[in-house]
Write an enzyme that holds these catalytic residues in place. Sequence first.
Site, PDB file in Angstrom:
ATOM      1  N   ASP A  31      -7.654  16.708  22.427  1.00  0.00           N
ATOM      2  CA  ASP A  31      -6.295  16.502  22.927  1.00  0.00           C
ATOM      3  C   ASP A  31      -5.329  16.847  21.800  1.00  0.00           C
ATOM      4  O   ASP A  31      -5.727  16.965  20.635  1.00  0.00           O
ATOM      5  CB  ASP A  31      -6.126  15.030  23.354  1.00  0.00           C
ATOM      6  CG  ASP A  31      -4.718  14.746  23.857  1.00  0.00           C
ATOM      7  OD1 ASP A  31      -4.221  15.509  24.697  1.00  0.00           O
ATOM      8  OD2 ASP A  31      -4.088  13.777  23.377  1.00  0.00           O
ATOM      9  N   SER A  32      -4.046  16.943  22.152  1.00  0.00           N
ATOM     10  CA  SER A  32      -3.033  17.176  21.132  1.00  0.00           C
ATOM     11  C   SER A  32      -2.880  15.968  20.202  1.00  0.00           C
ATOM     12  O   SER A  32      -2.294  16.095  19.134  1.00  0.00           O
ATOM     13  CB  SER A  32      -1.698  17.468  21.805  1.00  0.00           C
ATOM     14  OG  SER A  32      -1.378  16.419  22.706  1.00  0.00           O
ATOM     15  N   CYS A  95      -6.096  17.131  27.353  1.00  0.00           N
ATOM     16  CA  CYS A  95      -4.652  17.367  27.353  1.00  0.00           C
ATOM     17  C   CYS A  95      -4.245  18.186  28.585  1.00  0.00           C
ATOM     18  O   CYS A  95      -4.792  19.272  28.820  1.00  0.00           O
ATOM     19  CB  CYS A  95      -4.290  18.127  26.080  1.00  0.00           C
ATOM     20  SG  CYS A  95      -2.543  18.480  25.913  1.00  0.00           S
ATOM     21  N   GLU A 174       3.849   5.832  23.138  1.00  0.00           N
ATOM     22  CA  GLU A 174       3.355   5.652  21.761  1.00  0.00           C
ATOM     23  C   GLU A 174       4.084   4.518  21.044  1.00  0.00           C
ATOM     24  O   GLU A 174       3.554   3.942  20.099  1.00  0.00           O
ATOM     25  CB  GLU A 174       3.452   6.975  20.983  1.00  0.00           C
ATOM     26  CG  GLU A 174       2.515   8.007  21.595  1.00  0.00           C
ATOM     27  CD  GLU A 174       2.158   9.173  20.701  1.00  0.00           C
ATOM     28  OE1 GLU A 174       2.577   9.189  19.528  1.00  0.00           O
ATOM     29  OE2 GLU A 174       1.439  10.069  21.189  1.00  0.00           O
ATOM     30  N   CYS A 205      -0.083  13.874  32.747  1.00  0.00           N
ATOM     31  CA  CYS A 205      -0.010  13.868  31.284  1.00  0.00           C
ATOM     32  C   CYS A 205      -0.879  12.715  30.793  1.00  0.00           C
ATOM     33  O   CYS A 205      -0.923  11.661  31.447  1.00  0.00           O
ATOM     34  CB  CYS A 205       1.438  13.682  30.830  1.00  0.00           C
ATOM     35  SG  CYS A 205       1.646  13.450  29.056  1.00  0.00           S
ATOM     36  N   THR A 206      -1.519  12.924  29.644  1.00  0.00           N
ATOM     37  CA  THR A 206      -2.432  11.902  29.113  1.00  0.00           C
ATOM     38  C   THR A 206      -1.772  10.531  28.949  1.00  0.00           C
ATOM     39  O   THR A 206      -2.423   9.503  29.086  1.00  0.00           O
ATOM     40  CB  THR A 206      -2.940  12.346  27.723  1.00  0.00           C
ATOM     41  OG1 THR A 206      -1.817  12.797  26.949  1.00  0.00           O
ATOM     42  CG2 THR A 206      -3.973  13.440  27.839  1.00  0.00           C
ATOM     43  N   HIS A 207      -0.475  10.526  28.595  1.00  0.00           N
ATOM     44  CA  HIS A 207       0.190   9.266  28.267  1.00  0.00           C
ATOM     45  C   HIS A 207       0.676   8.490  29.497  1.00  0.00           C
ATOM     46  O   HIS A 207       0.943   7.299  29.418  1.00  0.00           O
ATOM     47  CB  HIS A 207       1.423   9.528  27.394  1.00  0.00           C
ATOM     48  CG  HIS A 207       1.120   9.987  26.006  1.00  0.00           C
ATOM     49  ND1 HIS A 207       0.402  11.130  25.748  1.00  0.00           N
ATOM     50  CD2 HIS A 207       1.442   9.453  24.800  1.00  0.00           C
ATOM     51  CE1 HIS A 207       0.301  11.288  24.429  1.00  0.00           C
ATOM     52  NE2 HIS A 207       0.923  10.289  23.841  1.00  0.00           N
TER      53      HIS A 207
HETATM   54  N1  DGL Z   1      -1.497  15.372  25.678  1.00  0.00           N
HETATM   55  C1  DGL Z   1      -0.273  15.945  26.225  1.00  0.00           C
HETATM   56  C2  DGL Z   1      -0.487  16.234  27.722  1.00  0.00           C
HETATM   57  O1  DGL Z   1      -1.291  15.620  28.381  1.00  0.00           O
HETATM   58  C3  DGL Z   1       0.918  15.041  26.006  1.00  0.00           C
HETATM   59  C4  DGL Z   1       1.372  14.957  24.573  1.00  0.00           C
HETATM   60  C5  DGL Z   1       1.860  16.272  24.007  1.00  0.00           C
HETATM   61  O2  DGL Z   1       2.932  16.768  24.414  1.00  0.00           O
HETATM   62  O3  DGL Z   1       1.153  16.831  23.199  1.00  0.00           O
HETATM   63  O4  DGL Z   1       0.152  17.104  28.247  1.00  0.00           O
END
Ligand code: DGL
Length: 296
Positions: A31-32, A95, A174, A205-207
């Site tokens: 993931d990022s 991600c 976060e 999105c992961t978050h």
């Molecule tokens: N992990 C990214 C996603 O799911 C969110 C965080 C980022 O922008 O890197 O798109």
Amino acid sequence: LPEIVVEHNVRARQESCMSAPPQAAPIAVFDSGVGGLTVLRALKQALPHESTLYLGDTARVPYGTRSHHTVIKYALNNVRTLVSMGEVKLVVVACNTVSAVALPALRAELAVPVVGVIDAGAQAACQASRGGAVAVIGTPGTVRSGAYERALREQGFVGDVISRACPLFVPLAEEGWTSGDVPRLVAQRYLADLPRDVDTLVLGCTHYPLLRAAVAAALAHSHPHIAIVDGAHATALHVATLTHHAHHTHDDHHNQPSHRLLVTDAPEQMARLAPAFLGETIDARDVELIDVMMTA
Ligand code: DGL
């Protein structure tokens, strides 16, 4: 830091000389940053006997506001680093932004299956929708790619698809600001003009799973019966099917799985966020700091 990668390469070669059985190879997840821990959590629940190797590119997060070209380059750096560390069974792209734009490049690069999160999220939306429109929320990069709409169409969804970028959700999650007025008001602002006939919303999105309650609260009056889905659980079930077909043996159940966590910056941040994102407490000393291979 490059010597850390070299050290990993040496270890990978030593391990491959010991000819580990393929079923012992970990599932690689990247993931990022820390957000993909929500996907790792679902994978660990669905596949409790599998080992995992997670890489969060915390030095270069966020990816969601970057160009597609840069996201693809970073994604290739990440997978090249992961596979240089030893055999992996499969790569899960946790991600959404990477899944939206980089899967063809990653699949061209790797010999093992590469699974993204978007098809599973679209499938969950198709199953939940009751004939109305589907809304997709994600990073600007994910929304710009149109990947969710394409995946929904591929699965036969014919209704309207409305996409909204919600970039403030990432820092809110976060910061741990996932309940109360602040996230609810932000969600209300982003979703104020959602058409009446939307009956399903994808947390793309992961978050965003951490903000599920805030999104539901923001839509409580306008869309009281909306179904809110995400792809993490469905992705984990898909991975379970793939690993079952490819590698499952009775002995898998006697394996003691190992779970390695790698970051490219600030291990202590991952440890701080693990309870909310992974549902586990971890020690920052168990998070390995590495540098990715800048070869793409
Ligand atoms: N992990 C990214 C996603 O799911 C969110 C965080 C980022 O922008 O890197 O798109």
